[in-house]
Motif scaffolding. Structure first.
Motif, PDB file in Angstrom:
ATOM      1  N   ARG A  93       0.862  -1.177   0.000  1.00 12.77           N
ATOM      2  CA  ARG A  93       0.000   0.000   0.000  1.00 12.77           C
ATOM      3  C   ARG A  93       0.900   1.228   0.000  1.00 12.77           C
ATOM      4  O   ARG A  93       2.089   1.148   0.346  1.00 12.77           O
ATOM      5  N   ASN A  94       0.347   2.377  -0.412  1.00 10.54           N
ATOM      6  CA  ASN A  94       1.213   3.541  -0.571  1.00 10.54           C
ATOM      7  C   ASN A  94       1.691   4.144   0.745  1.00 10.54           C
ATOM      8  O   ASN A  94       2.511   5.062   0.749  1.00 10.54           O
ATOM      9  N   ASN A  95       1.175   3.625   1.882  1.00 13.48           N
ATOM     10  CA  ASN A  95       1.697   4.058   3.182  1.00 13.48           C
ATOM     11  C   ASN A  95       2.830   3.168   3.671  1.00 13.48           C
ATOM     12  O   ASN A  95       3.293   3.303   4.807  1.00 13.48           O
ATOM     13  N   GLY A  96       3.265   2.246   2.813  1.00 13.65           N
ATOM     14  CA  GLY A  96       4.370   1.370   3.165  1.00 13.65           C
ATOM     15  C   GLY A  96       3.959   0.043   3.768  1.00 13.65           C
ATOM     16  O   GLY A  96       4.795  -0.848   3.923  1.00 13.65           O
ATOM     17  N   GLN A  97       2.682  -0.110   4.125  1.00 14.16           N
ATOM     18  CA  GLN A  97       2.224  -1.374   4.678  1.00 14.16           C
ATOM     19  C   GLN A  97       2.218  -2.454   3.605  1.00 14.16           C
ATOM     20  O   GLN A  97       2.068  -2.164   2.420  1.00 14.16           O
ATOM     21  N   THR A  98       2.405  -3.684   4.021  1.00  8.99           N
ATOM     22  CA  THR A  98       2.363  -4.803   3.097  1.00  8.99           C
ATOM     23  C   THR A  98       1.226  -5.749   3.477  1.00  8.99           C
ATOM     24  O   THR A  98       0.786  -5.782   4.626  1.00  8.99           O
ATOM     25  N   LYS A 157       7.191   5.368  -6.825  1.00 12.07           N
ATOM     26  CA  LYS A 157       6.701   5.831  -5.522  1.00 12.07           C
ATOM     27  C   LYS A 157       5.878   7.106  -5.664  1.00 12.07           C
ATOM     28  O   LYS A 157       4.833   7.266  -5.015  1.00 12.07           O
ATOM     29  N   SER A 161       1.825   7.059  -4.917  1.00 13.65           N
ATOM     30  CA  SER A 161       1.322   7.859  -3.792  1.00 13.65           C
ATOM     31  C   SER A 161      -0.067   8.429  -4.084  1.00 13.65           C
ATOM     32  O   SER A 161      -0.801   8.809  -3.172  1.00 13.65           O
ATOM     33  N   GLU A 162      -0.461   8.484  -5.384  1.00 11.12           N
ATOM     34  CA  GLU A 162      -1.771   8.999  -5.772  1.00 11.12           C
ATOM     35  C   GLU A 162      -2.850   7.922  -5.764  1.00 11.12           C
ATOM     36  O   GLU A 162      -4.027   8.224  -5.988  1.00 11.12           O
ATOM     37  N   PRO A 164      -5.112   4.711  -4.161  1.00 14.82           N
ATOM     38  CA  PRO A 164      -5.607   4.154  -2.899  1.00 14.82           C
ATOM     39  C   PRO A 164      -5.621   2.633  -2.859  1.00 14.82           C
ATOM     40  O   PRO A 164      -6.163   2.053  -1.926  1.00 14.82           O
TER      41      PRO A 164
END
Length: 348
Positions: A93-98, A157, A161-162, A164
């Motif tokens: 996910r774009n927040n770095g979570q996998t 990246k 980032s755009e 969801p």
């Protein structure tokens, strides 16, 4: 060669060392080469497609990627694998979570091939973000998987980032390549929509999203006959297309034309689906607008309406039937003669 492929090529036999054994006169049948382009939906070159010679069915559409990724042939014969197997592994996910790819199970999935350097991709992404939100808010189980064609991880990246939704990690070039191979991607942006079992619903997700801004027709099962629009006109380049031009100023004319063509289109699609092949024709109804006028001008078609045509852009050929009344019998005979190579093409 046997099966469907031999119907296109005729008898073509070449020894393993390259020595010609027996070749039907392809020079005299140049149309056969164009039929190969259309049959396998080749839209750019170089393209390398692997085929099972005994059946004529496609084993792999992106042979160039196969050669690059598997130069030793360890994965031969490179047959298609299930989506769940090809995508298996961690997603971002774009927040770095996998999360694991098993999180996609049970959902419709849009496999989105795109890149930041591509202006049409960025335009589609803006629309797709809103479509994604609407579908999720409607309670549908839907996820999008971004498969990047960016040229650097920084670009990936920035672009991601755009978004969801989830993505294949940029560093996992092997998995990104295998997904490209699985769906025979020849250009971007491409959105492949899968059902909850990982089977393809449509390869024309881009067109569907742009034509259905409110997402009322999600998950966008293909229609046998489409109304020609600015957003789906790109499909005219994918192979021969039957286009029935009508007078759209006459209320209900376009809908009546669709109803006239639809049983014939459904019959053709079902026939080839039973052979696990793509239909050799796409079917459109075209009204009167600037885009249709441009198409008529480009293909040098008369201004008559109704006007029944088959347009083959890759072959720069057209087939025209200009009669006062279009009936189901006329359309069916026209299609049958085209598929049997009985029609004489005119140049576009």
């Amino acid at each position: 060669m046997a099966g469907a492929l031999s119907e296109v090529l005729g008898e073509v036999l070449v020894a393993a060392d390259g020595e010609e054994v027996a070749v039907s006169s392809l020079a005299a049948r140049g149309v056969s080469l164009l039929k190969l382009w259309n049959k396998y939906r080749v839209s750019n070159i170089p393209s390398l497609i692997f085929i099972d010679a005994s059946t004529g069915k496609v084993v792999c559409r992106n042979g160039l990627l196969v050669i690059r990724d598997d130069p030793e042939g360890l994965e031969f014969p490179w047959g298609p694998k299930p989506f769940s197997e090809v995508v298996a592994g961690p997603l971002l996910r774009n927040n770095g979570q996998t999360l694991d790819s098993t999180a996609l199970e049970g959902s419709h999935v849009g496999v989105y091939f795109s890149a930041h350097w591509c202006p049409p991709c960025r335009s589609l992404t803006r629309v797709l973000v809103e479509s994604y939100r609407k579908i999720k808010e409607a309670g549908q189980k839907f996820e999008i998987l971004f498969v990047s064609a960016d040229r650097s991880e920084d670009s990936f990246k920035q672009y991601f980032s755009e978004m969801p939704w989830v993505a294949v990690p940029y560093a996992d070039e092997g998995r990104r390549s295998r997904l490209n191979r699985l769906y025979g991607i020849q250009g971007i942006p491409t959105l492949i929509v899968l059902d909850s079992k990982g089977e393809v619903i449509t390869r024309q997700g881009r067109v569907e999203v742009l034509n259905d801004i409110e997402c009322r027709e999600f998950p966008w099962h293909p229609k046998p006959v489409l109304e020609l629009t600015d957003s789906n006109a790109v499909q005219l380049n994918e192979g021969p297309c039957l286009v029935l031009f009508v007078d759209s100023e006459d209320d209900g004319e376009s809908e009546a034309a669709k109803q006239l063509i639809q049983p014939i289109a459904e019959k053709i699609i079902a026939k080839y689906k039973a052979k696990d092949e793509e239909a050799p024709l796409l079917f459109f109804v075209a009204g009167e607008d600037d885009m249709t006028d441009s198409l008529r001008d480009y293909t040098n078609l008369p201004e008559a309406a109704p006007l029944l045509t088959i347009l083959d852009m890759s072959a720069r050929a057209k087939y025209v039937m200009d009669v006062e009344e279009i009936t189901p019998e006329i359309v069916e005979a026209f299609v049958s003669d085209f598929l049997a190579d009985k029609l004489k093409p005119e140049p576009i």
